[in-house]
Design a protein around this motif. Structure first.
Motif, PDB file in Angstrom:
ATOM      1  N   LEU A 134       0.833  -1.210   0.000  1.00 31.83           N
ATOM      2  CA  LEU A 134       0.000   0.000   0.000  1.00 31.83           C
ATOM      3  C   LEU A 134       0.865   1.257   0.000  1.00 31.83           C
ATOM      4  O   LEU A 134       0.582   2.233  -0.706  1.00 31.83           O
ATOM      5  CB  LEU A 134      -0.909  -0.022   1.241  1.00 31.83           C
ATOM      6  N   LYS A 135       1.971   1.174   0.773  1.00 35.34           N
ATOM      7  CA  LYS A 135       2.887   2.320   0.862  1.00 35.34           C
ATOM      8  C   LYS A 135       3.517   2.595  -0.508  1.00 35.34           C
ATOM      9  O   LYS A 135       3.569   3.737  -0.972  1.00 35.34           O
ATOM     10  CB  LYS A 135       3.978   2.013   1.897  1.00 35.34           C
ATOM     11  N   LYS A 136       3.960   1.482  -1.130  1.00 32.34           N
ATOM     12  CA  LYS A 136       4.577   1.588  -2.454  1.00 32.34           C
ATOM     13  C   LYS A 136       3.586   2.217  -3.443  1.00 32.34           C
ATOM     14  O   LYS A 136       3.916   3.120  -4.211  1.00 32.34           O
ATOM     15  CB  LYS A 136       4.988   0.193  -2.949  1.00 32.34           C
ATOM     16  N   TYR A 137       2.366   1.738  -3.401  1.00 30.22           N
ATOM     17  CA  TYR A 137       1.310   2.229  -4.297  1.00 30.22           C
ATOM     18  C   TYR A 137       1.067   3.728  -4.068  1.00 30.22           C
ATOM     19  O   TYR A 137       1.015   4.518  -5.015  1.00 30.22           O
ATOM     20  CB  TYR A 137       0.034   1.416  -4.063  1.00 30.22           C
ATOM     21  N   SER A 138       0.958   4.111  -2.765  1.00 27.26           N
ATOM     22  CA  SER A 138       0.696   5.518  -2.437  1.00 27.26           C
ATOM     23  C   SER A 138       1.828   6.416  -2.915  1.00 27.26           C
ATOM     24  O   SER A 138       1.588   7.513  -3.439  1.00 27.26           O
ATOM     25  CB  SER A 138       0.531   5.690  -0.925  1.00 27.26           C
ATOM     26  N   GLN A 139       3.068   5.921  -2.728  1.00 25.84           N
ATOM     27  CA  GLN A 139       4.233   6.707  -3.166  1.00 25.84           C
ATOM     28  C   GLN A 139       4.204   6.906  -4.683  1.00 25.84           C
ATOM     29  O   GLN A 139       4.466   7.994  -5.192  1.00 25.84           O
ATOM     30  CB  GLN A 139       5.533   6.004  -2.750  1.00 25.84           C
ATOM     31  N   GLU A 140       3.833   5.824  -5.385  1.00 23.86           N
ATOM     32  CA  GLU A 140       3.757   5.880  -6.856  1.00 23.86           C
ATOM     33  C   GLU A 140       2.701   6.896  -7.294  1.00 23.86           C
ATOM     34  O   GLU A 140       2.929   7.720  -8.177  1.00 23.86           O
ATOM     35  CB  GLU A 140       3.416   4.475  -7.370  1.00 23.86           C
ATOM     36  N   VAL A 141       1.528   6.809  -6.586  1.00 17.57           N
ATOM     37  CA  VAL A 141       0.436   7.749  -6.910  1.00 17.57           C
ATOM     38  C   VAL A 141       0.904   9.189  -6.676  1.00 17.57           C
ATOM     39  O   VAL A 141       0.729  10.072  -7.534  1.00 17.57           O
ATOM     40  CB  VAL A 141      -0.819   7.448  -6.072  1.00 17.57           C
ATOM     41  N   GLU A 142       1.566   9.408  -5.513  1.00 23.51           N
ATOM     42  CA  GLU A 142       2.048  10.757  -5.188  1.00 23.51           C
ATOM     43  C   GLU A 142       3.063  11.247  -6.229  1.00 23.51           C
ATOM     44  O   GLU A 142       3.053  12.413  -6.633  1.00 23.51           O
ATOM     45  CB  GLU A 142       2.699  10.761  -3.796  1.00 23.51           C
ATOM     46  N   ARG A 143       3.949  10.316  -6.635  1.00 24.29           N
ATOM     47  CA  ARG A 143       4.992  10.674  -7.603  1.00 24.29           C
ATOM     48  C   ARG A 143       4.357  11.144  -8.924  1.00 24.29           C
ATOM     49  O   ARG A 143       4.719  12.185  -9.482  1.00 24.29           O
ATOM     50  CB  ARG A 143       5.900   9.464  -7.848  1.00 24.29           C
ATOM     51  N   TRP A 144       3.362  10.378  -9.386  1.00 23.35           N
ATOM     52  CA  TRP A 144       2.699  10.755 -10.645  1.00 23.35           C
ATOM     53  C   TRP A 144       1.916  12.056 -10.480  1.00 23.35           C
ATOM     54  O   TRP A 144       1.921  12.921 -11.367  1.00 23.35           O
ATOM     55  CB  TRP A 144       1.771   9.634 -11.127  1.00 23.35           C
ATOM     56  N   ASN A 145       1.261  12.215  -9.343  1.00 26.84           N
ATOM     57  CA  ASN A 145       0.480  13.435  -9.102  1.00 26.84           C
ATOM     58  C   ASN A 145       1.375  14.670  -9.113  1.00 26.84           C
ATOM     59  O   ASN A 145       0.994  15.728  -9.624  1.00 26.84           O
ATOM     60  CB  ASN A 145      -0.272  13.355  -7.772  1.00 26.84           C
ATOM     61  N   ALA A 146       2.609  14.503  -8.538  1.00 28.68           N
ATOM     62  CA  ALA A 146       3.556  15.617  -8.492  1.00 28.68           C
ATOM     63  C   ALA A 146       3.974  16.024  -9.909  1.00 28.68           C
ATOM     64  O   ALA A 146       4.295  17.190 -10.164  1.00 28.68           O
ATOM     65  CB  ALA A 146       4.787  15.234  -7.681  1.00 28.68           C
ATOM     66  N   GLN A 147       3.927  15.050 -10.806  1.00 29.49           N
ATOM     67  CA  GLN A 147       4.301  15.346 -12.196  1.00 29.49           C
ATOM     68  C   GLN A 147       3.103  15.840 -12.993  1.00 29.49           C
ATOM     69  O   GLN A 147       3.164  15.967 -14.215  1.00 29.49           O
ATOM     70  CB  GLN A 147       4.869  14.080 -12.859  1.00 29.49           C
ATOM     71  N   GLY A 148       1.974  16.013 -12.304  1.00 26.59           N
ATOM     72  CA  GLY A 148       0.785  16.551 -12.970  1.00 26.59           C
ATOM     73  C   GLY A 148      -0.100  15.486 -13.582  1.00 26.59           C
ATOM     74  O   GLY A 148      -1.035  15.790 -14.316  1.00 26.59           O
ATOM     75  N   GLY A 149       0.185  14.221 -13.307  1.00 21.80           N
ATOM     76  CA  GLY A 149      -0.675  13.142 -13.803  1.00 21.80           C
ATOM     77  C   GLY A 149       0.135  12.010 -14.387  1.00 21.80           C
ATOM     78  O   GLY A 149       1.310  12.184 -14.717  1.00 21.80           O
ATOM     79  N   ALA A 150      -0.504  10.849 -14.469  1.00 26.19           N
ATOM     80  CA  ALA A 150       0.196   9.659 -14.954  1.00 26.19           C
ATOM     81  C   ALA A 150      -0.032   9.460 -16.439  1.00 26.19           C
ATOM     82  O   ALA A 150      -1.020   9.949 -16.986  1.00 26.19           O
ATOM     83  CB  ALA A 150      -0.311   8.434 -14.195  1.00 26.19           C
ATOM     84  N   THR A 151       0.918   8.714 -17.024  1.00 24.87           N
ATOM     85  CA  THR A 151       0.706   8.329 -18.428  1.00 24.87           C
ATOM     86  C   THR A 151      -0.408   7.303 -18.424  1.00 24.87           C
ATOM     87  O   THR A 151      -0.741   6.721 -17.369  1.00 24.87           O
ATOM     88  CB  THR A 151       1.975   7.679 -19.013  1.00 24.87           C
ATOM     89  N   GLU A 152      -0.975   7.039 -19.546  1.00 27.51           N
ATOM     90  CA  GLU A 152      -2.085   6.088 -19.599  1.00 27.51           C
ATOM     91  C   GLU A 152      -1.633   4.701 -19.159  1.00 27.51           C
ATOM     92  O   GLU A 152      -2.329   4.004 -18.414  1.00 27.51           O
ATOM     93  CB  GLU A 152      -2.662   6.038 -21.017  1.00 27.51           C
ATOM     94  N   GLU A 153      -0.420   4.331 -19.616  1.00 22.18           N
ATOM     95  CA  GLU A 153       0.126   3.012 -19.253  1.00 22.18           C
ATOM     96  C   GLU A 153       0.321   2.902 -17.738  1.00 22.18           C
ATOM     97  O   GLU A 153      -0.088   1.922 -17.112  1.00 22.18           O
ATOM     98  CB  GLU A 153       1.463   2.814 -19.976  1.00 22.18           C
ATOM     99  N   ALA A 154       0.927   3.982 -17.156  1.00 16.71           N
ATOM    100  CA  ALA A 154       1.165   3.986 -15.705  1.00 16.71           C
ATOM    101  C   ALA A 154      -0.158   3.993 -14.949  1.00 16.71           C
ATOM    102  O   ALA A 154      -0.325   3.303 -13.930  1.00 16.71           O
ATOM    103  CB  ALA A 154       1.984   5.212 -15.311  1.00 16.71           C
ATOM    104  N   TYR A 155      -1.110   4.745 -15.464  1.00 17.48           N
ATOM    105  CA  TYR A 155      -2.422   4.828 -14.836  1.00 17.48           C
ATOM    106  C   TYR A 155      -3.088   3.448 -14.794  1.00 17.48           C
ATOM    107  O   TYR A 155      -3.611   3.023 -13.761  1.00 17.48           O
ATOM    108  CB  TYR A 155      -3.296   5.831 -15.597  1.00 17.48           C
ATOM    109  N   ASN A 156      -3.000   2.728 -15.931  1.00 17.50           N
ATOM    110  CA  ASN A 156      -3.586   1.383 -15.983  1.00 17.50           C
ATOM    111  C   ASN A 156      -2.887   0.426 -15.021  1.00 17.50           C
ATOM    112  O   ASN A 156      -3.537  -0.396 -14.364  1.00 17.50           O
ATOM    113  CB  ASN A 156      -3.520   0.830 -17.415  1.00 17.50           C
ATOM    114  N   ASP A 157      -1.534   0.566 -14.943  1.00 15.59           N
ATOM    115  CA  ASP A 157      -0.786  -0.274 -13.986  1.00 15.59           C
ATOM    116  C   ASP A 157      -1.234   0.003 -12.551  1.00 15.59           C
ATOM    117  O   ASP A 157      -1.409  -0.921 -11.751  1.00 15.59           O
ATOM    118  CB  ASP A 157       0.726   0.015 -14.097  1.00 15.59           C
ATOM    119  N   LEU A 158      -1.413   1.312 -12.259  1.00 13.16           N
ATOM    120  CA  LEU A 158      -1.832   1.695 -10.905  1.00 13.16           C
ATOM    121  C   LEU A 158      -3.232   1.164 -10.586  1.00 13.16           C
ATOM    122  O   LEU A 158      -3.512   0.709  -9.468  1.00 13.16           O
ATOM    123  CB  LEU A 158      -1.792   3.223 -10.735  1.00 13.16           C
ATOM    124  N   LEU A 159      -4.108   1.204 -11.585  1.00 21.68           N
ATOM    125  CA  LEU A 159      -5.467   0.672 -11.391  1.00 21.68           C
ATOM    126  C   LEU A 159      -5.422  -0.820 -11.053  1.00 21.68           C
ATOM    127  O   LEU A 159      -6.118  -1.305 -10.159  1.00 21.68           O
ATOM    128  CB  LEU A 159      -6.300   0.884 -12.666  1.00 21.68           C
TER     129      LEU A 159
END
Ligand code: ZN
Length: 339
Positions: free
Chosen positions: A168-193
């Protein structure tokens, strides 16, 4: 999500110590008076009759007569001849004389009954105790197996919780990292989902594990209560046994002390006072005892004295309740008849 540790209680079981020993001292002296007026009593049967029977002995006239006749039978079948005759006006009067000897014996009999009752009770309780203990051991084993299983499951659960938290921590960090960049790529977004779905499934599984653990925990607690109740029952039974055994043992001591205090004493007496013959019986425990005394004293009425052979009926002490007429008694009879 804290799991409670199940408190382990020690099973204390009282050690049973019941040793009931009955040591019965039953030496009783039979005293004969030398009969200076002794005459040949071998050819003419000795006649005997019921004299005075004290009701406190609790022996009916009929019973008394039948025991005297049994004593007569013993002599006559051993000697092969007619030596006694029961007559209502017989020469030798047979009496039951009540005094502190018999009253002490009655007290002893009462104590003996109490001892027997105590022993029966402790035997019964000891058997209950054994079956309760077996039951307890079996239940304890089942409980311990389940408790071990519970411990293993709880440990596995804790591990799964830690894994989940790390993921969960890893996931949250990943989400935060993408959010800091203004959003995730579609591929990253699908992986996160996908990762989120996995985490949800993990959580669901954890909740299921937790609920299973809680239900096992409740079962174990219930079983522990049952076990503790059973232990209490086992201990209470042991306590009762020890209590009764203690009381019974003290009665055994009373019995032995009373026997020791009175030592040896006369239970029967044959007398010939200037031709007035009588047999007095002072004490007996039971019919067999009374019969043995009657046979012995009737032997004196035949003119016989004592013998040194302990197994003979004419031995001066009643060691056991043997009513057997031995070769020694027969030899004594022969000597008596030819003198
Ligand atoms: Zn005697």
């Amino acid at each position: 999500m804290t799991l409670k540790q199940i408190a382990r209680k020690l099973f204390l079981i009282a050690i049973l110590m019941f040793s009931i020993g009955v040591f019965v001292v039953r030496n009783r002296t039979l005293v004969a008076q030398n009969n200076p007026f002794s005459q040949y009593k071998c050819d003419i049967p000795v006649t005997y009759a019921v004299g005075t029977v004290d009701q406190r002995f609790g022996v009916s006239q009929e019973k008394f007569v039948s025991l005297m006749q049994e004593a007569e039978q013993k002599w006559e079948s051993a000697l092969g001849r007619d030596v006694f005759r029961f007559e209502s006006n017989g020469r030798v009067k047979v009496n039951l004389v009540f005094d502190d000897r018999q009253s002490t014996t009655e007290s002893l009999k009462k104590i003996m009954t109490d001892i027997d009752t105590g022993k029966e009770k402790t035997d019964q309780l000891a058997s209950n105790y054994e079956s309760l203990r077996t039951q307890l051991e079996q239940k304890k084993k089942v409980f311990e197996t389940q408790a071990t299983e519970y411990g293993k499951s709880a440990k596995a659960y804790e591990g799964a919780v830690q894994n989940y938290q790390a993921d969960l921590k890893k996931y949250s960090q990943e989400v935060e990292r993408w959010n800091a960049q203004g959003g995730a790529t579609e591929e990253a977004y699908n992986d996160l989902l996908k990762e989120k779905k996995k985490l949800d499934a993990q959580l669901k599984d954890l909740k299921k594990q937790e609920s299973d653990l809680l239900s096992l925990h409740n079962t174990l607690q219930k079983k522990q209560t049952e076990l503790n109740d059973l232990v209490a029952k086992v201990n209470a039974t042991a306590g009762t046994i020890n209590q009764i055994a203690g009381k019974t043992n003290s009665k055994v001591s009373d019995y032995n002390q009373t026997q020791e205090d009175r030592g040896e004493f006369e239970t029967g007496l044959y007398t010939n006072d200037r031709g007035t013959e009588s047999i007095d019986v002072f004490q007996f425990f039971d019919d067999q005892d009374l019969l043995a005394i009657l046979i012995h004293e009737m032997g004196h009425a035949l003119g016989m004295e004592h013998t040194e052979n302990q197994s003979a009926i004419m031995y001066p002490k009643l060691i056991n309740q043997s009513v057997a007429i031995t070769a020694d008694d027969l030899a004594l009879f022969q000597t008596t008849c030819v003198r």
